[in-house]
Design an enzyme around this catalytic site. Structure first.
Site, PDB file in Angstrom:
ATOM      1  N   CYS A  82      35.689  43.034  37.564  1.00 13.36           N
ATOM      2  CA  CYS A  82      34.852  42.087  36.809  1.00 13.36           C
ATOM      3  C   CYS A  82      33.523  41.819  37.527  1.00 13.36           C
ATOM      4  CB  CYS A  82      35.577  40.759  36.633  1.00 13.36           C
ATOM      5  SG  CYS A  82      37.283  40.876  36.052  1.00 13.36           S
ATOM      6  N   ASP A 114      41.424  36.667  39.070  1.00 16.56           N
ATOM      7  CA  ASP A 114      42.642  36.134  38.469  1.00 16.56           C
ATOM      8  C   ASP A 114      43.692  37.223  38.306  1.00 16.56           C
ATOM      9  OD1 ASP A 114      41.248  33.814  38.360  1.00 16.56           O
ATOM     10  OD2 ASP A 114      41.160  33.669  36.180  1.00 16.56           O
ATOM     11  N   CYS A 155      33.815  37.132  36.034  1.00 16.62           N
ATOM     12  CA  CYS A 155      35.214  36.769  35.799  1.00 16.62           C
ATOM     13  C   CYS A 155      35.297  35.343  35.243  1.00 16.62           C
ATOM     14  CB  CYS A 155      36.006  36.922  37.094  1.00 16.62           C
ATOM     15  SG  CYS A 155      37.795  36.988  36.883  1.00 16.62           S
ATOM     16  N   ASP A 156      36.505  34.934  34.882  1.00 17.24           N
ATOM     17  CA  ASP A 156      36.754  33.737  34.067  1.00 17.24           C
ATOM     18  C   ASP A 156      35.980  32.483  34.471  1.00 17.24           C
ATOM     19  OD1 ASP A 156      38.593  35.594  33.325  1.00 17.24           O
ATOM     20  OD2 ASP A 156      40.310  34.276  33.385  1.00 17.24           O
ATOM     21  N   CYS A 241      38.160  41.596  31.944  1.00 17.69           N
ATOM     22  CA  CYS A 241      39.331  41.924  31.133  1.00 17.69           C
ATOM     23  C   CYS A 241      38.984  41.948  29.651  1.00 17.69           C
ATOM     24  CB  CYS A 241      40.446  40.934  31.413  1.00 17.69           C
ATOM     25  SG  CYS A 241      40.942  40.904  33.148  1.00 17.69           S
ATOM     26  N   SER A 519      46.932  31.911  31.362  1.00 16.15           N
ATOM     27  CA  SER A 519      45.818  32.845  31.307  1.00 16.15           C
ATOM     28  C   SER A 519      45.349  33.013  29.877  1.00 16.15           C
ATOM     29  CB  SER A 519      46.269  34.197  31.872  1.00 16.15           C
ATOM     30  OG  SER A 519      45.370  35.217  31.522  1.00 16.15           O
TER      31      SER A 519
END
Length: 605
Positions: A82, A114, A155-156, A241, A519
């Site tokens: 990511c 993650d 990423c998240d 993702c 998640s």
């Protein structure tokens, strides 16, 4: 005296203040854009700072005195697809900024993968990186007196972190999403795979349900071979993702808010479109400086509603709720769980995207990406196309040149024929979650579920039970995982390992409830963010094995069939657990963090 007293009211946001040149002030007939850095570079008040800037690469006195300084913040580190390419994207942005006659300073902040930490102690560090990212960017932008900021998350937690930083420093800002990963393919399963497949396969393996598509069990086609094949091919390259997991949830929502260029959230990480976006960002940040477009001008109730509408339509992550609340809280925009439920009530779920659906962001890009979906929702009156954006134009104007969704595409359902007539994210309250909880209920599993509680005081106990095949088939069970909230975890870890293992094992009569998180890749009957959490004495702390628990998206309730009197009686013998971490970053986080219904913020004091 009254004014001094007002400034000392607890809870009133007060940030460090920096002098800046008033917008519209001219120098040699041109607007001054180095509004913050000029206080360090004009005259001779800060000769040491000027010497350092020359040493850092300012080429001449004219540039020092007049050129705006743009910070380029990458959430970069190696070892995570990511984020591993973000430094390269940052260099492309820097070159473009320099070509605009501005100074560009790259700097970095950190994150946690993650996907790599899921199901381990490392996951406890994930959510707090949102605060570290916000703190880092606020620190460098303000201390170095940058005139603008371009942030590149991947990423998240990266996305809400950079937005929270922007709301704090409130200087011209553009976000560039690092982009989504391409689809993977498993030869032995003969199907598309992604990161979520890895965790679901783990559950299938534990329950004897993982097999090659053909000639299963032959040499090179055993369950172990299938696991190895999935691990090697689920993530084929750079990018976040690929499903409508948290990274893509947040990036699409932020695009709907007007804080990035159109297409940013759906341009794949390795695409020419992503590189063109990086080059265009320099023009956009200059427009923001010239027109004084600042983050808090764009972070409004209307833009947050846009974010929520798109999240509901696309089937986004429960984590979005947590992050929207934190972003809004930082920007001082009134946003509550009730606002989120109100949007869910009126917006249909229309996207056949993973985790509950078939397709990935890579597929959506091929049919027009996020701008084409926004075009549909603006035309339907669900998205407000009149909100301002970083381009200086409205959201509707930004997407005008993009194509409409092709009539023969199957990823986005017609609004007249949705997957679910209302949103999949539901806010639940009841005697198990009086302060609120967040459920992801797509309708595919039904709208209500009742079952006997099976209680686990930490996630790893449930993971072990699943690995050993101890969760029975054929019985309605509500698996309660507690002491995993923001304070109790600490860190409110995501529990994809358990939720995916349950899906992979085919445990269809199981629901999950936790004071932690799930998640964005989790799906099934799941409820997280239970408030109050167990560690602070929430009712979830006294649920017992065998209690009947009911989850209802019809009545928006989460309840246990236990009387108020019995709950009080149980609390007489309950004692708050002793924190098992009392030093380091997680201890600081646990001491500062608020509850999930307010976004788990760390500076609400």
């Amino acid at each position: 005296m009254t004014s001094l007293h007002r400034e000392d009211v607890p809870g009133e946001p007060r940030y460090a203040r920096f002098p800046n040149v008033e917008h519209g002030t001219l120098r040699d007939g041109k607007p001054i854009l180095n509004r913050w850095s000029s206080f360090m570079t004009h005259g001779h008040d800060f000769p040491g700072a000027q010497a350092m800037l020359y040493a850092a690469g300012v080429p001449n006195r004219e540039m020092l005195k007049t050129a705006p300084q743009v910070g380029i913040a990458t959430v970069w580190w190696e070892g995570n697809p990511c984020n591993t390419h973000l430094l390269h994207l940052g260099k492309t942005v820097k070159d473009a900024v320099l070509k605009q006659g501005m100074l560009a300073w790259q700097f970095n902040t950190i994150g946690v993968s993650d996907g790599m930490t899921m199901g381990s102690e490392g996951m406890r560090f994930s959510l707090q990186t949102r605060e570290v990212i916000a703190d880092s960017i606020e620190t460098v932008t303000c201390a170095q007196r940058h005139d603008a900021n371009i942030s590149i998350p991947g990423c998240d937690k990266n996305m809400p972190g950079v937005i929270m930083a922007a709301a704090r420093h409130n200087r011209p800002f553009v976000m560039i999403y690092g982009g989504t990963i391409r689809k993977g393919h498993s030869r032995l399963l003969d199907k598309t795979v992604n990161i979520s497949t890895c965790y679901e396969a783990e559950g299938a393996l534990a329950y004897g349900k993982l097999h090659a598509a053909t000639n299963a069990g032959d040499k090179g086609r055993t369950p172990g071979d299938v696991m190895e094949d999935i691990a090697q091919h689920a993530c084929p390259g750079i990018g976040a993702c690929g499903g409508m997991y948290t990274a893509n949830t947040m990036s699409t929502a932020i695009e709907a808010m007007g804080l990035c260029l159109p297409g940013s959230s759906s341009n794949p990480a390795d695409s020419p479109a992503k590189m063109r976006e990086c080059a265009k960002a320099a023009e956009a940040i200059k427009i923001c400086m010239e027109k004084n477009i600042r983050p808090r001008d764009l972070l409004t109730k209307e833009s947050f509603e846009n974010a929520l509408v798109l999240t509901m339509a696309l089937g986004g992550s429960t984590n979005g709720v947590l992050h929207f609340l934190a972003m809004a809280g930082t920007a001082e925009v009134p946003l509550t769980l009730d606002d989120i439920q109100n949007v869910s009530n009126r917006v249909p779920f229309i996207a056949d995207l993973a985790p509950s659906g078939k397709y990935l962001m890579d597929d959506l890009f091929e049919i027009g990406g996020t701008p084409s979906v926004l075009k549909l929702l603006v035309a339907a009156g669900l998205i407000n196309g009149n909100i301002p954006t970083i381009t200086g134009r409205s959201l509707a104007e930004n997407i005008e040149s993009f194509p409409s969704l092709p009539p023969d595409q199957v990823i986005i359902r017609p609004l007249s024929n949705p997957i679910k007539s209302s949103g999949h994210l539901q806010i639940l309250r009841g005697n198990l979650s009086p302060g609120g909880a967040v459920a992801k209920i797509t309708g595919k599993e039904g709208l209500e579920f009742s079952g006997r509680a099976m209680v686990f005081d930490k996630e790893h106990y449930l993971d072990a039970a699943l690995k050993q095949g101890k969760i029975p088939h054929g019985i309605n069970l509500v698996l309660i995982v507690r002491y995993e909230g923001p304070k109790g975890g600490p860190g409110m870890p995501e529990q994809l390992k358990a939720s995916a293992a349950i899906m992979g094992a085919g445990l269809k009569q199981v629901a999950l409830v936790t004071d932690g998180r799930y998640s964005g890749a989790s799906h099934g009957f799941i409820v997280g963010h239970v408030v109050p959490e167990a560690a602070v004495g929430g009712p979830i702390a006294v649920v017992q094995d065998g209690d009947m628990v009911t989850i209802s998206a019809k009545t928006n309730t989460l309840s246990m069939d236990v009387s108020d009197e019995e709950i009080k009686e149980r609390f007489k013998s309950w004692k708050p657990p002793k924190p098992h971490i009392n030093r380091g970053t997680l201890a600081k986080y646990a001491a500062l963090v608020g509850d999930a219904s307010q976004g788990a913020m760390t500076d609400l004091f």
